[in-house]
Each structure stands twice: as structure tokens, then as C-alpha cells.
Design an enzyme around this catalytic site. Structure first.
Site, PDB file in Angstrom:
ATOM      1  N   PHE A  41      35.456  35.744  42.540  1.00  0.00           N
ATOM      2  CA  PHE A  41      36.431  35.901  43.616  1.00  0.00           C
ATOM      3  C   PHE A  41      36.679  37.388  43.901  1.00  0.00           C
ATOM      4  CE2 PHE A  41      40.090  35.431  46.205  1.00  0.00           C
ATOM      5  CZ  PHE A  41      40.257  34.098  46.519  1.00  0.00           C
ATOM      6  N   PHE A  42      36.786  38.198  42.850  1.00  0.00           N
ATOM      7  CA  PHE A  42      36.990  39.634  43.043  1.00  0.00           C
ATOM      8  C   PHE A  42      35.771  40.269  43.720  1.00  0.00           C
ATOM      9  CE2 PHE A  42      40.234  39.196  39.641  1.00  0.00           C
ATOM     10  CZ  PHE A  42      41.278  39.868  40.249  1.00  0.00           C
ATOM     11  N   PHE A 144      45.537  34.849  48.921  1.00  0.00           N
ATOM     12  CA  PHE A 144      45.680  34.961  47.461  1.00  0.00           C
ATOM     13  C   PHE A 144      45.272  33.664  46.767  1.00  0.00           C
ATOM     14  CE2 PHE A 144      47.715  35.437  43.323  1.00  0.00           C
ATOM     15  CZ  PHE A 144      47.413  36.754  43.030  1.00  0.00           C
ATOM     16  N   ARG A 284      40.738  48.440  38.418  1.00  0.00           N
ATOM     17  CA  ARG A 284      40.766  48.149  39.851  1.00  0.00           C
ATOM     18  C   ARG A 284      41.943  48.831  40.553  1.00  0.00           C
ATOM     19  NH1 ARG A 284      38.218  44.158  42.865  1.00  0.00           N
ATOM     20  NH2 ARG A 284      39.294  43.469  44.741  1.00  0.00           N
TER      21      ARG A 284
END
Length: 307
Positions: A41-42, A144, A284
């Protein structure tokens, strides 16, 4: 991403730590599948960002359509040439093996909605449209993936919850608050990066643009919302646990459902601490150490013209 870049940055990004701190008690194979899906997903989020930055709408549309297809037919896409497509196919194929088809269909339905929400964000960012606060809050629940992470509580607990349980106000409110906290805390930690990149999708940026707040006022507002999520969750958690107790009606099924709900609510609580520590430990969000505060150092896209 080149292999040496992965080796240099992967552990420091702490993606698997985030999931391991949330879905505690999950069987090992479930935990691994969720952690891999989260890491995917990231990576997908970063691809989406690069397609926007480099003005690649056709590439984004192709990827969007392929992801919709891979979600419905993962076995057909395991060897796809695009690793983002193949990665989704592998992740969901594994996730689909833990609970009945009804759960799989719900997960797919929720994620189709997430993909379309990312498309709306693509449009807004490409056109420089800053959503109003209410528009943003609605869209953020989708980008999200609030209901995806909530769905994944169930394979972690080893049981699909009946609709009447999942949709009960006590359960749903606790789930929503845990995810609202995560999304808004992410916005708080991402704000320096996103302001540096002239982005438009952040609660703080919507507050500045549409509510006339200064940066300091917007940060204080988001912090207040985050703190309210915590206090409201503590109340909602008690209600959800009372609801779980009431499901134990003396039958085997009632006892098992009650235990599963308690496990899910317990992991909703874990989301707070896991999200908090992740944002302070993951590379990140360490923008002050980056040469370019708008771009993480592990992002490499020279073939598309980025230096």
C-alpha cells in the site's frame, strides 16, 4: 526501486512494525499477509504520488484499471510485468484464503472504493484543487482506507463478524475513531513534506485554505482533533466491550463472537500506540534530514526525468 535502495531503506521505513503493533494475536500467516499488503500500500501510494508529480495521467489510469481487475481476479495477475499490479494480486490472493467468500467480497468492494478515491485525489492534485474541510474529511476516510484496516481485524481474530455486529453503532464508532486518529495524526506528521511539495490533500492545508487559519493555528486544530479522537475512543471502547459481553448468550456461537469482538476492539486500541510510534520511528517522515523536504530519499524515478 533499485535493490540497493530497498536494502538501505526498507528496515528504516518500519512498515511491518506498524502492522505488527496493530494486529496483535493474529496467526503468523495472517500477520505476514497483512504486513505485506501494508508495505504494498505504501509503495502504491508513492507510485500515485510520482505519477502526479511527473504529470502521467495516462499511466495512472492504466494502473488504476489494472488494480481494479487484479483485485477481482488476483490469480490472473500474479506474473504481471508491473510489480505494483503483481504485488496487489499476491497480497489479496493470500488475504482471500483466511475467511469465507462473503468477507472477500466485502474487502474487494471496500478496496475498489479506495482505488476510486485515489483517482479523485489524483484529479484534485493535478488541478490544484484544495478540498473544503468537510470534503477532505469524507475523502480521507477512503484514501486512508478506514474500512480496509477495520476489515482486517477479522482474519486477525480468526472469525468473520456478522453484519449486525460490524454495523452496530458501538462497534462502528470505536472502529471509526481509531482510524480517524490514524489519518489525522498522519496528516500532522506529513504536513511539512506536503507543504514543501505544494500538495493539496492534507487536513491542515484545507484548514489554512478554506478556514483562513495560519500554519500554527491549523497545526493546533489538527492536534486538538487528534486528542479528541483519543478521549472519545475511550468512551466508545467501553460501549463496544459492553456490547461484546452482551453477545455471549451461553451458546458456543455467541461465546466465539463475543471473544472475536473483544479481540477486534482490543486491536482498535493498539492502533493508537502503533500509529504514534510508527510516525516517530519511520524514515518516511524524517523530512528535516532530506535534501528535498518534498521527496523521500528512497524515491528514485530518474527514468521519468526526476533527479
Amino acid at each position: 526501486m533499485p535493490a540497493d535502495t530497498v536494502e538501505e531503506h526498507a528496515d528504516g521505513l518500519r512498515y511491518t512494525d506498524l502492522m505488527a503493533g496493530y494486529y496483535t494475536g493474529a496467526p503468523d500467516e495472517v500477520m505476514q499477509a497483512i504486513a505485506d499488503y501494508s508495505a504494498w500500500f505504501f509503495v502504491w501510494d508513492d507510485r500515485h504520488d510520482r505519477d502526479i508529480v511527473h504529470g502521467r495521467p495516462a499511466a495512472w489510469r492504466r494502473l488504476k484499471d489494472l488494480l481494479h481487475t487484479a483485485l477481482d481476479r488476483p490469480a490472473d495477475h500474479l506474473g504481471h510485468e508491473d510489480p505494483v499490479v503483481a504485488g496487489l494480486a499476491d497480497s489479496v490472493r493470500r488475504l482471500y484464503g483466511f475467511l469465507p467468500d462473503s468477507w472477500n467480497a466485502r474487502f474487494a468492494r471496500h478496496f475498489h472504493t479506495v482505488i476510486e478515491a485515489y483517482d479523485r485525489e489524483f484529479h484534485n492534485r493535478t488541478e490544484g484543487i484544495v478540498p473544503t474541510v468537510e470534503e477532505y474529511l469524507e475523502l480521507r476516510r477512503l484514501t486512508f482506507a478506514h474500512w480496509i484496516w477495520t476489515d482486517l481485524l477479522e482474519p486477525s481474530a480468526g472469525r468473520e463478524l456478522p453484519d449486525a455486529v460490524r454495523k452496530h453503532p458501538a462497534y462502528r464508532k470505536a472502529a471509526l475513531l481509531s482510524q480517524e486518529f490514524a489519518a489525522w495524526y498522519n496528516d500532522l506528521c506529513s504536513l511539512p513534506k506536503e507543504i514543501a511539495g505544494s500538495e493539496v490533500h492534507n487536513l491542515g492545508i484545507s484548514l489554512i485554505t478554506h478556514e483562513g487559519m495560519s500554519l500554527e493555528e491549523a497545526v493546533a486544530d489538527v492536534r486538538h482533533r487528534v486528542e479528541e479522537c483519543i478521549s472519545e475512543f475511550l468512551t466508545a471502547e467501553r460501549e463496544a466491550l459492553r456490547f461484546a459481553d452482551g453477545l455471549d448468550d451461553g451458546t458456543v456461537g455467541g461465546k466465539e463472537t463475543s471473544a472475536a469482538v473483544r479481540a477486534c476492539v482490543g486491536n482498535m486500541r493498539n492502533w493508537f500506540s502503533s500509529v504514534y510510534w510508527f510516525h516517530h520511528e519511520s524514515g518516511r517522515y524524517r523530512v528535516d534530514s532530506w535534501e528535498d523536504r518534498s521527496t523521500p530519499p528512497y524515491v528514485n524515478n530518474e527514468a521519468a526525468g526526476e533527479k
